[in-house]
Structures are given as C-alpha cells and as structure tokens.
Scaffold this motif. Structure first.
Motif, mmCIF file in Angstrom:
data_model
loop_
_atom_site.group_PDB
_atom_site.id
_atom_site.type_symbol
_atom_site.label_atom_id
_atom_site.label_comp_id
_atom_site.label_asym_id
_atom_site.label_seq_id
_atom_site.Cartn_x
_atom_site.Cartn_y
_atom_site.Cartn_z
ATOM 1 N N PHE A 15 0.835 -1.198 0.000
ATOM 2 C CA PHE A 15 0.000 0.000 0.000
ATOM 3 C C PHE A 15 0.872 1.251 0.000
ATOM 4 N N GLU A 16 0.441 2.261 -0.760
ATOM 5 C CA GLU A 16 1.203 3.499 -0.913
ATOM 6 C C GLU A 16 0.652 4.651 -0.075
ATOM 7 N N VAL A 17 -0.586 4.522 0.389
ATOM 8 C CA VAL A 17 -1.198 5.528 1.262
ATOM 9 C C VAL A 17 -1.787 4.802 2.457
ATOM 10 N N LEU A 18 -1.525 5.316 3.654
ATOM 11 C CA LEU A 18 -2.097 4.768 4.880
ATOM 12 C C LEU A 18 -2.991 5.840 5.496
ATOM 13 N N GLU A 19 -4.274 5.519 5.666
ATOM 14 C CA GLU A 19 -5.207 6.464 6.271
ATOM 15 C C GLU A 19 -5.609 5.988 7.659
ATOM 16 N N VAL A 20 -5.531 6.879 8.628
ATOM 17 C CA VAL A 20 -5.973 6.615 10.000
ATOM 18 C C VAL A 20 -7.431 7.041 10.112
ATOM 19 N N HIS A 21 -8.289 6.118 10.536
ATOM 20 C CA HIS A 21 -9.731 6.393 10.617
ATOM 21 C C HIS A 21 -10.058 6.981 11.994
ATOM 22 N N ALA A 22 -10.307 8.289 12.017
ATOM 23 C CA ALA A 22 -10.673 8.984 13.258
ATOM 24 C C ALA A 22 -12.035 9.649 13.093
ATOM 25 N N ALA A 23 -12.939 8.998 12.366
ATOM 26 C CA ALA A 23 -14.243 9.576 12.038
ATOM 27 C C ALA A 23 -15.361 8.575 12.282
ATOM 28 N N HIS A 24 -16.585 9.026 12.007
ATOM 29 C CA HIS A 24 -17.791 8.195 11.916
ATOM 30 C C HIS A 24 -18.123 7.429 13.193
ATOM 31 N N GLY A 25 -17.665 7.971 14.316
ATOM 32 C CA GLY A 25 -18.048 7.383 15.600
ATOM 33 C C GLY A 25 -17.266 6.162 16.000
ATOM 34 N N TYR A 26 -16.149 5.874 15.322
ATOM 35 C CA TYR A 26 -15.327 4.737 15.698
ATOM 36 C C TYR A 26 -14.310 5.153 16.763
ATOM 37 N N LEU A 27 -13.444 4.254 17.173
ATOM 38 C CA LEU A 27 -12.721 4.422 18.431
ATOM 39 C C LEU A 27 -11.983 5.754 18.562
ATOM 40 N N LEU A 28 -11.187 6.134 17.581
ATOM 41 C CA LEU A 28 -10.416 7.369 17.726
ATOM 42 C C LEU A 28 -11.322 8.590 17.788
ATOM 43 N N HIS A 29 -12.428 8.559 17.037
ATOM 44 C CA HIS A 29 -13.430 9.626 17.139
ATOM 45 C C HIS A 29 -14.083 9.607 18.520
ATOM 46 N N GLN A 30 -14.323 8.436 19.062
ATOM 47 C CA GLN A 30 -14.916 8.325 20.400
ATOM 48 C C GLN A 30 -14.034 8.988 21.446
ATOM 49 N N PHE A 31 -12.726 8.869 21.297
ATOM 50 C CA PHE A 31 -11.818 9.559 22.214
ATOM 51 C C PHE A 31 -11.866 11.063 22.002
ATOM 52 N N LEU A 32 -11.999 11.508 20.767
ATOM 53 C CA LEU A 32 -11.983 12.941 20.477
ATOM 54 C C LEU A 32 -13.213 13.669 21.014
ATOM 55 N N SER A 33 -14.379 13.051 20.930
ATOM 56 C CA SER A 33 -15.619 13.764 21.236
ATOM 57 C C SER A 33 -15.974 13.730 22.723
ATOM 58 N N PRO A 34 -16.358 14.872 23.292
ATOM 59 C CA PRO A 34 -16.791 14.887 24.701
ATOM 60 C C PRO A 34 -18.112 14.167 24.931
#
Length: 359
Positions: free
Chosen positions: A170-189
């Motif tokens: 793979f030539e591009v690696l995207e980190v998923h921090a959206a759509h209510g998944y784990l990293l987004h869950q940490f971001l949102s109060p």
C-alpha cells in the motif's frame, strides 16, 4: 488541463488525478482475510480512472472490526491476501491505499446483509467491545472502558498493522478517526468522559490519535499518511469544526499529509441535512484555516461538480463513494465530461467504447 485532472504529489507518491475512491466497507471477509470479491471490487475502480483507491476500514485487531465480516491486518496471512489486490490496483495506474481502523463501541455489530441490527452476541460470534468510557452507542451493547494497558495495546496494533500495510504494498495509509469509531470516540466529549490523561481537555482527548499518527507515520516511511475526521458530530455539545481545525493542525505537525473530511456517526441523535456536496464547506473551512491539504466527500456525483470544488480551492482532492459503486468508470466519465478524455487513460481493452470528442 482541469484542476480535478491535474496530478497531485504528496511526499514520494504521485496521483494521476484528484478523483479518488473513498473507503467503503464490503462486509465480505472471512477471519479478516480479503478475497476475490475485494480484488475485483477494488481493481475495477483503477481501471475506471481513479487516481487513488482506498480499501475499506480494515481492523488492526479482531475486536476492532465493525462486523465479523470486516477485513483486517492483524496477521501476516491477511497481509499476504492483500498483496495481489494491491498489485492489481497499481498495475491499472491508480495508487493503492488502505484505511486502518478500530470500531470501538461500534464494533461487533451485524452485517447490513444479515437483516439484523444491533450487537452480535458472543453466542453468535460477537465479542465485548471497548471504548474510552463505558457508554453504549444507542441500540448497541455497552462497551468496557479501556485502561492504560489497553490503550497502549491499541497503539501497538496500529503500528503493526501499518507495517503490514507497507509490506503488502500500500502506498497511502489512512488513519480512521471519524464516523463514531474508536479514535473519534476519544476525540468527542459526548463519548469520552475520562478523567485521566486521555480525557477532559482537547489535548488529552487527542492524545491517542496523535500517538497513532506517530506510529503510522514511522511505519509509512516516505509514503503519505491521511487522517479521516468527522468535522462535526451534528449534535449539541459534541465535536465540531473548531476542534477539527486544532487537531487537524496537530496531526499535520505529527506527519499527516492530508485531512479527509467527512462528518457525523458518533451518536444516533445527530441531526444532518444532506444534499449535493453538503460536506464540502466543512472541508473548505478546515483547508483555509489549517493550510493542510484536504479531501472532500459526500454526494459528489459528477465531473463538473467535482471540478468546481477543486478549482475553487475548496479541496485538494475528491473522495467519492456511492458514485463509484453506481459507475466504476466514474473517472473515465468525468474526464470525458470535462473535455479531457486522455487525462484518465482508457484501458486498451475498452478503447473501442471511448466517446469521441468533436473538434
């Protein structure tokens, strides 16, 4: 040449155009292993003129899958199954990318093809989910709050999955921090009520994401790293554009090359008014205020529409999803619409069908 069809280079990687395929879950893997469906599904978009094809949200650990049928990268066998798919995308002129993900409290759910909704029980092959706080998504089973060791293990899992992604080609690696998944869950109060170093202030709530970006950046070498954000929760008291601007600048400082701007997904009571290009203003504002390249997504369905967004400086690239499903040759069609039929090369096997442009 049109703005949409102008090549873009990020780090060492050059994209032949700026009309890209967004990650789309297929819920068709067994034990996290992609198969012939994924091969044909993804390679067809490269034949259809895409500049970048990003494979679906791919779990870094088994318990990070949205459904038991999601793809993964927690084993070498999964890596090896991805390799020929990656090669097929590249052979057809597109850049292959992958989205690395952990679903958190939205994991262990039924596939949309099952006819069932909600969480999958242990008896049916499900598992106990984890999250920043023990707060369930509406209609799903309650998660367990992660402890410090659990958080460290997730960072390590993203690092290992990123290494496997590079090994697969793979030539591009995207980190998923959206759509209510784990990293987004940490971001949102709305979903993070922690009182330790991962909760409270924005800096604390962003800590896990920044740690993940650091390890993915280290594994990626000179390949581009993207971060997908939900720019707003569309709910009172939730994550919003101001926070996305701040954290978007931070992830760029940690080595992210592009912010992939979507929205929503954290809570069931979100209130969204959709329409053509409805998320483009979010991408445009974040691009303007951070100075970081952005991708726009959301009801972008035609070449002229996509061209106007890029030409106006509202986004650096377009990530479409459903339109590629409706027409896997969206890139070829867009190039013809824009009077640049040679900008997205037709496969020679299909050349006899290419529309001829007068003049």
């Amino acid at each position: 040449m049109s703005s949409l069809l102008t090549p873009l280079t990020l780090r060492r990687t050059s994209f032949r155009n700026r009309l890209w395929v967004a990650p789309m879950c297929q819920y068709s893997a067994v034990d996290g292993i992609p198969n012939d469906w994924h091969h044909v599904h993804l390679a067809q978009f490269a034949s259809g003129g895409a500049g970048l094809v990003i494979a679906e949200a791919t779990a870094v650990v088994p318990e990070g899958r949205i459904t038991p049928e999601d793809t993964g990268l927690w084993t070498d066998g999964q890596r090896d199954a991805w390799a020929p798919i990656v090669a097929a995308i590249r052979a057809r002129g597109a850049v292959p990318g992958i989205q690395l993900a952990h679903a958190g409290r939205k994991a262990s759910t039924w596939s949309p093809f099952s006819g069932r909704r909600g969480s999958v029980s242990a008896e049916d092959g499900g598992w106990t989910t984890t999250a920043p706080s023990a707060i369930a998504f509406d209609g799903f089973a309650a998660p367990e709050a992660l402890d410090a060791a659990g958080i460290d293990a997730i960072v390590d899992a993203f690092a290992a999955a990123a290494v496997r992604a590079v090994e697969a080609g793979f030539e591009v690696l995207e980190v998923h921090a959206a759509h209510g998944y784990l990293l987004h869950q940490f971001l949102s109060p709305l979903s993070n009520l922690r009182e330790d170093e991962y909760g409270g202030s924005l800096e604390n709530r962003a800590r896990l994401l920044l740690r993940v970006v650091d390890v993915v950046r280290a594994a990626a070498g000179d390949r581009p790293v993207f971060v997908r954000f939900s720019a707003t929760d569309w709910a009172d008291g939730g994550w919003g554009v101001e926070e996305t601007v701040a954290v978007g600048s931070w992830v760029a400082a940690h080595g992210a090359d592009l912010l992939d701007i979507s929205s929503g997904g954290l809570v069931a009571h979100q209130s969204i008014t959709t329409g053509p290009g409805y998320q483009v203003p979010l991408a445009a504002e974040i691009r303007r205020r951070t100075g970081v390249p952005v991708g726009a997504v959301g009801e972008i369905t035609g070449g002229q529409q996509a061209e106007q967004i890029v030409a106006a400086g509202e986004a650096d690239a377009i990530l479409a999803a459903r339109e590629w499903l409706r027409d896997p040759h969206f890139g070829l069609r867009a190039a013809t619409e824009l009077g640049e039929p040679t900008a997205a090369p037709w496969p020679p096997q299909y050349e006899r069908a290419r529309p001829r442009v007068a003049g």
